[in-house]
Design an enzyme around this catalytic site. Sequence first.
Site, mmCIF file in Angstrom:
data_model
loop_
_atom_site.group_PDB
_atom_site.id
_atom_site.type_symbol
_atom_site.label_atom_id
_atom_site.label_comp_id
_atom_site.label_asym_id
_atom_site.label_seq_id
_atom_site.Cartn_x
_atom_site.Cartn_y
_atom_site.Cartn_z
ATOM 1 N N ALA A 82 0.819 -1.213 0.000
ATOM 2 C CA ALA A 82 0.000 0.000 0.000
ATOM 3 C C ALA A 82 0.854 1.265 0.000
ATOM 4 C CB ALA A 82 -0.932 0.008 1.203
ATOM 5 N N CYS A 83 2.164 1.128 0.134
ATOM 6 C CA CYS A 83 3.081 2.268 0.239
ATOM 7 C C CYS A 83 3.788 2.504 -1.092
ATOM 8 C CB CYS A 83 4.109 1.988 1.343
ATOM 9 S SG CYS A 83 5.475 3.151 1.418
ATOM 10 N N GLY A 84 3.659 3.715 -1.637
ATOM 11 C CA GLY A 84 4.302 4.055 -2.900
ATOM 12 C C GLY A 84 5.811 3.947 -2.843
ATOM 13 N N ARG A 132 6.636 0.326 -3.057
ATOM 14 C CA ARG A 132 6.426 -0.182 -4.423
ATOM 15 C C ARG A 132 7.543 0.280 -5.351
ATOM 16 N NH1 ARG A 132 1.168 1.523 -3.290
ATOM 17 N NH2 ARG A 132 1.395 3.299 -4.700
#
Length: 141
Positions: free
Chosen positions: A10-12, A15
């Site tokens: 969920a964390c950019g 990612r």
Amino acid sequence: MDVTIYHNPACGTSRNTLALIRAAGIEPTVIEYLQNPPARDQLAKMIRDAGLSVREAIREKGTPFAELGLDNPDLTDDQLLDAMISTPILINRPLVVTPLGTRLARPSELVLDILPSDAFTGPFTKEDGEQVLDAEGKRLG
């Protein structure tokens, strides 16, 4: 190369870090640490190996940090580690471990410090459009 990333999909930043590792031609071991947190000793070692204090490795934003009273400057490293293990969202991410070192990859391009410099052959652009590597795979900035 054996690479492990403690990842939150969920964390950019997490990612982007995972994408950079894969752009180096490496398929890392991906540990979604919210479901599978590291053991306490392992977490302490990663923090130490990354050159961080426990307080620097704890995540405040978007966590119950203040509600748990973790903003108390008198808390010990042991108390903070216990909180991180019992509430894994408090572990800042992504932590990446390679034979070349351990980093808290915030920003994501810090992972480049612990990946082979010759592994990149082309450009890399983050999700937000920021270019990190040029056409030859060289680090920008």
